[in-house]
Design an enzyme around this catalytic site. Structure first.
Site, PDB file in Angstrom:
ATOM      1  N   ARG A  77       0.844  -1.197   0.000  1.00 62.47           N
ATOM      2  CA  ARG A  77       0.000   0.000   0.000  1.00 62.47           C
ATOM      3  C   ARG A  77       0.880   1.248   0.000  1.00 62.47           C
ATOM      4  O   ARG A  77       1.403   1.673   1.015  1.00 62.47           O
ATOM      5  CB  ARG A  77      -0.926   0.007   1.217  1.00 62.47           C
ATOM      6  CG  ARG A  77      -1.808   1.253   1.331  1.00 62.47           C
ATOM      7  CD  ARG A  77      -2.796   1.357   0.194  1.00 62.47           C
ATOM      8  NE  ARG A  77      -3.719   0.232   0.204  1.00 62.47           N
ATOM      9  CZ  ARG A  77      -4.580  -0.048  -0.776  1.00 62.47           C
ATOM     10  NH1 ARG A  77      -4.607   0.707  -1.869  1.00 62.47           N
ATOM     11  NH2 ARG A  77      -5.380  -1.091  -0.688  1.00 62.47           N
ATOM     12  N   ARG A 103       2.807  -6.531  -9.713  1.00 60.97           N
ATOM     13  CA  ARG A 103       3.013  -5.933  -8.385  1.00 60.97           C
ATOM     14  C   ARG A 103       3.009  -6.966  -7.267  1.00 60.97           C
ATOM     15  O   ARG A 103       3.325  -6.639  -6.117  1.00 60.97           O
ATOM     16  CB  ARG A 103       1.944  -4.877  -8.109  1.00 60.97           C
ATOM     17  CG  ARG A 103       0.536  -5.425  -8.032  1.00 60.97           C
ATOM     18  CD  ARG A 103      -0.486  -4.329  -7.798  1.00 60.97           C
ATOM     19  NE  ARG A 103      -1.822  -4.894  -7.603  1.00 60.97           N
ATOM     20  CZ  ARG A 103      -2.766  -4.360  -6.862  1.00 60.97           C
ATOM     21  NH1 ARG A 103      -2.533  -3.223  -6.238  1.00 60.97           N
ATOM     22  NH2 ARG A 103      -3.949  -4.930  -6.749  1.00 60.97           N
ATOM     23  N   HIS A 170       1.470   3.416 -10.664  1.00 67.97           N
ATOM     24  CA  HIS A 170       0.424   3.867  -9.731  1.00 67.97           C
ATOM     25  C   HIS A 170       1.052   4.683  -8.591  1.00 67.97           C
ATOM     26  O   HIS A 170       1.080   4.253  -7.433  1.00 67.97           O
ATOM     27  CB  HIS A 170      -0.273   2.617  -9.193  1.00 67.97           C
ATOM     28  CG  HIS A 170      -1.544   2.827  -8.459  1.00 67.97           C
ATOM     29  ND1 HIS A 170      -1.683   3.697  -7.406  1.00 67.97           N
ATOM     30  CD2 HIS A 170      -2.754   2.237  -8.614  1.00 67.97           C
ATOM     31  CE1 HIS A 170      -2.919   3.626  -6.931  1.00 67.97           C
ATOM     32  NE2 HIS A 170      -3.586   2.745  -7.659  1.00 67.97           N
ATOM     33  N   ASP A 213     -11.726   9.267  -7.726  1.00 73.27           N
ATOM     34  CA  ASP A 213     -11.187   8.192  -8.562  1.00 73.27           C
ATOM     35  C   ASP A 213     -11.561   8.537  -9.996  1.00 73.27           C
ATOM     36  O   ASP A 213     -12.679   8.269 -10.438  1.00 73.27           O
ATOM     37  CB  ASP A 213     -11.749   6.834  -8.153  1.00 73.27           C
ATOM     38  CG  ASP A 213     -10.990   5.669  -8.775  1.00 73.27           C
ATOM     39  OD1 ASP A 213     -10.142   5.917  -9.658  1.00 73.27           O
ATOM     40  OD2 ASP A 213     -11.246   4.515  -8.387  1.00 73.27           O
ATOM     41  N   GLU A 272      -1.293   8.909 -11.649  1.00 71.97           N
ATOM     42  CA  GLU A 272      -0.792   7.705 -12.308  1.00 71.97           C
ATOM     43  C   GLU A 272      -0.662   7.879 -13.808  1.00 71.97           C
ATOM     44  O   GLU A 272      -1.620   8.274 -14.482  1.00 71.97           O
ATOM     45  CB  GLU A 272      -1.739   6.537 -12.019  1.00 71.97           C
ATOM     46  CG  GLU A 272      -2.058   6.345 -10.547  1.00 71.97           C
ATOM     47  CD  GLU A 272      -3.194   5.370 -10.325  1.00 71.97           C
ATOM     48  OE1 GLU A 272      -3.281   4.380 -11.099  1.00 71.97           O
ATOM     49  OE2 GLU A 272      -3.998   5.590  -9.415  1.00 71.97           O
TER      50      GLU A 272
END
Length: 301
Positions: A77, A103, A170, A213, A272
């Site tokens: 995170r 990832r 990201h 978002d 991003e």
């Protein structure tokens, strides 16, 4: 349960005296530490993920949660997760992992180099065991740590079948207070608000007062994050990308995330460089695509 694979062995010949060395961040969880005249950084071999970057004279630029989990198979995170070979949910198979495989796997460090502008390192991912790929693929991530932080993710199709690639770098960026931060450079761009499931047009700078978002379309230019609390701006430039994603979970979603402290949403925003929605790339035999981002922090005068 499938037993945990061993982390790749780091080649000690790739260390650079007083500049690049290896540390175990957690058991069986090796990291690469970089410190040069321009900046310091930490890169986890798991996910090839930058988990901190501190230019000289600055507060940390990259945010990683105090509750981040460091174990194989668990995304970190914070930092700069490498989303590949798709962004978000798999377009056809909901059983596949969100944001792909890169990832959540260990990468291999393959080269390091010192230069007048900083330290460069390249990592590769073993893609042979990824059944979802229709063709043989080489995947490399080159990270340059200097006065700027640059990441270049290159996909090369080594097989005969064309492949469709999406993804993102990201990047979690540290801010003094998200409620006082703003982003410029995406004005007049259409975006998909995934919280409200609506298409909108950005009419002014981006500010934050709720969960955000958003996927900005046909966005290729650099954007600038303004942070009056830390008295600096952070420019995010990119290439190989026509979509820019801006994300902050705000209160409710932050509370629901077990690997994020409830109030840490105040401390970051994600900007991003992405290949999302229709911004994917068909790569034929022996062809390559590079998705890159460069992060530059500048103190206010």
């Amino acid at each position: 349960m499938k037993p945990m694979a061993m982390a790749p062995t780091l080649d000690k010949s790739l260390t650079l005296p007083f500049e690049l060395w290896f540390e175990d961040f957690a058991p069986d969880y090796p990291t690469i530490r970089v410190s040069n005249e321009f900046a310091s950084a930490t890169i986890a071999l798991h996910g090839a993920q930058v988990i901190d970057y501190i230019p000289k004279g600055h507060e940390p630029v990259i945010f990683t949660s105090k509750e981040a989990v460091f174990r194989e198979g668990k995304a970190i995170r914070g930092g700069v997760p490498v989303c590949w070979p798709w962004f978000g949910a798999h377009p056809e198979d909901a059983s596949q992992p969100a944001h792909g495989f890169a990832r959540n796997r260990f990468w291999q460090l393959t080269s390091t180099r010192s230069s007048d502008t900083g330290t460069e390192l390249t990592l590769t991912l073993d893609t042979e065991s990824i059944d979802a790929l229709p063709s043989k693929v080489a995947l490399t991530l080159t990270i340059s740590v200097g006065a700027e932080l640059t990441l270049e993710l290159t996909t090369t199709n080594l097989g005969q079948n064309a492949i469709e690639i999406g993804g993102a770098l990201h990047t979690y960026l540290t801010v003094g207070d998200i409620a006082q931060a703003s982003i410029q450079g995406l004005e007049s761009h259409e975006y998909l608000d995934t919280v409200a499931s609506m298409r909108e047009t950005q009419n002014s700078e981006i500010t934050f007062a709720a969960e955000t978002d958003a996927i900005y379309l046909n966005a290729t230019q650099p954007v600038t994050l303004h942070d009056p609390v830390l008295k600096r701006s952070i420019q995010v430039a990119k290439k190989g990308s026509r979509t820019t994603v801006v994300w902050n979970p705000w209160i409710d979603k932050a509370t629901a995330l077990s690997d994020l402290l409830d109030d840490e949403y105040h401390e970051f925003v994600c900007i991003e460089a992405a290949n999302a929605l229709d911004d994917t790339h068909s790569i034929g035999q022996d062809e390559s695509h590079t998705l890159a981002t460069t992060i530059t922090a500048t103190s206010y005068a």
